[in-house]
Design a protein around this motif. Structure first.
Motif, short mmCIF file in Angstrom:
data_model
loop_
_atom_site.label_atom_id
_atom_site.label_comp_id
_atom_site.label_asym_id
_atom_site.label_seq_id
_atom_site.Cartn_x
_atom_site.Cartn_y
_atom_site.Cartn_z
N ALA A 272 0.80 -1.27 0.08
CA ALA A 272 0.03 -0.16 0.01
C ALA A 272 0.93 1.31 0.07
N VAL A 273 2.13 1.02 0.43
CA VAL A 273 2.97 2.14 0.64
C VAL A 273 3.50 2.76 -1.11
N ARG A 274 3.22 1.86 -1.98
CA ARG A 274 3.70 2.17 -3.34
C ARG A 274 2.95 3.52 -3.94
N GLY A 275 3.89 4.29 -4.40
CA GLY A 275 3.35 5.46 -4.94
C GLY A 275 3.68 6.48 -3.62
N TYR A 276 4.45 6.08 -2.73
CA TYR A 276 4.76 6.97 -1.79
C TYR A 276 3.50 7.43 -0.95
N ASP A 277 2.59 6.65 -0.64
CA ASP A 277 1.25 7.06 -0.23
C ASP A 277 1.48 7.57 1.40
N VAL A 278 1.19 8.63 1.89
CA VAL A 278 1.60 8.98 3.05
C VAL A 278 0.33 8.47 4.04
N ASN A 279 -0.70 8.10 3.38
CA ASN A 279 -1.86 7.68 4.36
C ASN A 279 -1.50 6.31 4.82
N ALA A 280 -0.54 5.56 3.98
CA ALA A 280 -0.19 4.22 4.24
C ALA A 280 1.21 4.29 5.30
N LYS A 281 1.54 5.31 5.91
CA LYS A 281 2.64 5.37 6.65
C LYS A 281 2.24 5.46 7.94
N MET A 282 2.49 4.48 8.90
CA MET A 282 2.08 4.34 10.33
C MET A 282 3.50 3.49 11.30
N GLY A 283 2.97 3.63 12.43
CA GLY A 283 3.93 2.95 13.22
C GLY A 283 3.28 2.17 14.33
N PRO A 284 3.49 0.83 14.43
CA PRO A 284 4.21 -0.01 13.44
C PRO A 284 3.92 -0.02 12.15
N PRO A 285 4.66 -0.11 11.20
CA PRO A 285 4.37 -0.16 9.66
C PRO A 285 3.53 -1.20 9.00
N LEU A 286 3.06 -1.16 8.10
CA LEU A 286 2.31 -2.14 7.26
C LEU A 286 3.37 -3.15 6.92
N ARG A 287 3.21 -4.55 7.16
CA ARG A 287 4.06 -5.65 6.97
C ARG A 287 3.81 -6.44 5.87
N THR A 288 4.35 -7.61 5.65
CA THR A 288 4.29 -8.52 4.67
C THR A 288 2.86 -9.30 4.66
N ALA A 289 2.58 -10.00 3.49
CA ALA A 289 1.44 -10.69 3.30
C ALA A 289 1.29 -11.81 4.26
N ASP A 290 2.36 -12.32 4.63
CA ASP A 290 2.71 -13.43 5.82
C ASP A 290 2.17 -12.95 7.07
N ASP A 291 2.52 -11.67 7.31
CA ASP A 291 2.14 -11.05 8.55
C ASP A 291 0.88 -10.89 8.84
N VAL A 292 0.26 -10.54 7.81
CA VAL A 292 -1.14 -10.52 7.53
C VAL A 292 -1.95 -11.46 7.82
N LYS A 293 -1.52 -12.56 7.41
CA LYS A 293 -2.10 -13.84 7.42
C LYS A 293 -1.86 -14.37 9.14
N ALA A 294 -0.65 -13.91 9.59
CA ALA A 294 -0.62 -14.24 11.14
C ALA A 294 -1.60 -13.52 11.97
N MET A 295 -1.76 -12.51 11.60
CA MET A 295 -2.93 -11.62 12.36
C MET A 295 -4.17 -12.14 12.26
N LYS A 296 -4.64 -12.58 11.31
CA LYS A 296 -5.81 -13.32 11.06
C LYS A 296 -5.88 -14.63 11.76
N GLU A 297 -4.89 -15.41 11.75
CA GLU A 297 -4.74 -16.57 12.66
C GLU A 297 -4.60 -16.34 14.19
N GLY A 298 -4.25 -15.11 14.53
CA GLY A 298 -4.23 -14.70 15.74
C GLY A 298 -5.65 -14.36 16.22
N LEU A 299 -6.35 -13.96 15.45
CA LEU A 299 -7.56 -13.54 15.84
C LEU A 299 -8.51 -14.63 15.94
N ALA A 300 -8.51 -15.64 15.03
CA ALA A 300 -9.33 -16.96 14.78
C ALA A 300 -8.94 -17.75 16.08
#
Length: 426
Positions: free
Chosen positions: A268-296
């Motif tokens: 989402a950062v591609r294009g230098y989208d400042v609205n996708a800048k945050m701390g902690p930063p947006l991570r990888t697809a595998d990290d997103v998958k891990a967030m979903k697993e942790g919720l489940a």
């Protein structure tokens, strides 16, 4: 005043309710919940046919910017945004000006919300005075004033000794230490996730270990002291694994994930989208998958927005110097409901992560439709389709990467202590 909500599909995880029930609200409290309740003597009857009726949603991580940064957000606009998103209670972070490290600022927040706000406000105070990482705040006085936890939000407590003493002190008051887990030395000025995308964009990277290593330290200190630890906005697979392992050992740890960290990746950062800048930063697809697993599997306790409003001048600059964060109160519900659509969570689990479990984490007396409790209620249309127009949001800020997204699911009515604080024009 007596209000009857009829024909709704009630989901209340606190009472294991999932079915068609009516609610009677009187004098700001729920006085009855059952089937086919009479409505003849009601002052108002709300037909909730086709809608979910849930406890008012709870967000345990927001920035209201008040006092000191009211040009970004204030308690009135922030709670109005919360109500529009279906939230009836928010826990606000202390990085105001002055920072909330004292009784007077805590009481100011609570009183202003009660007088002018659209949702309950539960202040979180700093761990250390001035967020300087050295001297501890007066935790007992702050708890008495209405504080629900302690966090040097946005800043990691670098000194292990200071954090240990804070945990020991807070545990005496049965209060959580709320950690922003990020080692500044390892982060080393990184402005997005370290990896291929950062390299291609020529941006300094923030590696996953900056978060995970700090979480590992904080978990061991919580284990040593027996304190309650809550980890904010987790973003990496290793963090989920560490917390899962610690919970299995009996460590008193809870954690939260934001909708942007289970929805977006570093792409989402591609294009230098400042609205996708945050701390902690947006991570990888595998990290997103891990967030979903942790919720489940319940490792992740709550969905929280980290609602971080900024003035346009704070974002309309080069990516490297743009402020971190996005506004999230008005998009959290549909993004959470996406997890139901994807089969990650059941509807009951999603509502639980937005109501009962965050209430439990912060020991907030909300998140239930039980008889005799405050009538904080959200009516949700899970099938409502809409397009986000950032210019029409209730928040003062416009910093969202979801502008123009087609979303499904929305709060149609929000009720706080029996008073309607938001009603959507369908």
């Amino acid at each position: 005043m007596k209000t009857v909500i009829k024909n709704g599909h009630v989901i209340d995880p606190s009472q294991d309710l999932d079915g068609r029930f009516d609610l009677i609200v009187e004098d700001g409290c729920i006085v009855e919940l059952g089937e086919n309740l009479p409505a003849e003597d009601a002052d108002e009857v709300i037909d909730a046919d086709g809608l979910l009726v849930t406890p008012g949603l709870i967000d345990i991580h927001v920035h209201l910017r008040d006092p000191g940064f009211e040009y970004k957000e204030d308690i009135v606009s922030g709670t109005r945004s919360a109500a529009a998103g279906g939230f009836t209670s928010v826990a606000c972070m202390p990085n105001t000006k002055p920072v909330n490290d004292n009784k007077a600022t805590t009481l100011y927040m609570i009183n202003k919300a009660q007088l002018e706000g659209f949702a309950n406000v539960f202040p979180i105070c700093t761990i250390t005075k001035g967020q300087k990482g050295t001297a501890l705040v007066e935790m007992g006085d702050l708890k008495q004033a209405g504080c629900v936890g302690f966090s040097d939000d946005g800043l990691n407590v670098e000194s292990g000794d200071v954090l240990r003493r804070a945990m020991e002190y807070a545990s005496g008051f049965d209060m959580p230490i709320i950690a922003h887990a990020e080692d500044e030395g390892i982060k080393c000025g990184g402005v997005m996730n370290e990896g291929r995308v950062a390299t291609e964009l020529g941006l300094a990277g923030n590696p996953w270990v900056a978060e995970a290593s700090t979480v590992a330290r904080d978990l061991m200190l919580a284990e040593l002291t027996g304190a309650r630890l809550h980890v904010c906005h987790i973003s990496t697979r290793r963090t989920v694994e560490l917390i899962r392992e610690a919970k299995a050992r009996g460590v008193k740890v809870t954690c939260e994930v934001t909708p942007h960290h289970f929805t977006l990746t570093e792409e989402a950062v591609r294009g230098y989208d400042v609205n996708a800048k945050m701390g902690p930063p947006l991570r990888t697809a595998d990290d997103v998958k891990a967030m979903k697993e942790g919720l489940a599997d319940g490792t992740i306790d709550a969905i929280a927005t980290d609602h971080a409003p900024h003035h346009v001048d704070d974002k309309n600059v080069e990516f490297n110097v743009a402020a971190n964060g996005l506004v999230g109160l008005e998009t959290a519900l549909p993004l959470a409901l996406n997890l139901v659509k994807e089969g990650v969570l059941t509807l009951n689990q999603a509502i639980c992560c937005l109501t009962t479990r965050p209430a439990s984490v912060m020991r907030i007396p909300r998140g239930t439709l039980a008889k005799g409790t405050a009538a904080d209620i959200t009516l949700i249309d899970p099938d409502y389709q809409w397009t986000l127009d950032a210019t029409q949001m209730k928040t003062k800020a416009r910093n969202t990467p979801f502008d123009g997204w087609e979303l499904t699911g929305a709060a149609m009515m929000t009720m706080c202590a029996g008073k309607i604080t938001f009603q959507r024009n369908s």
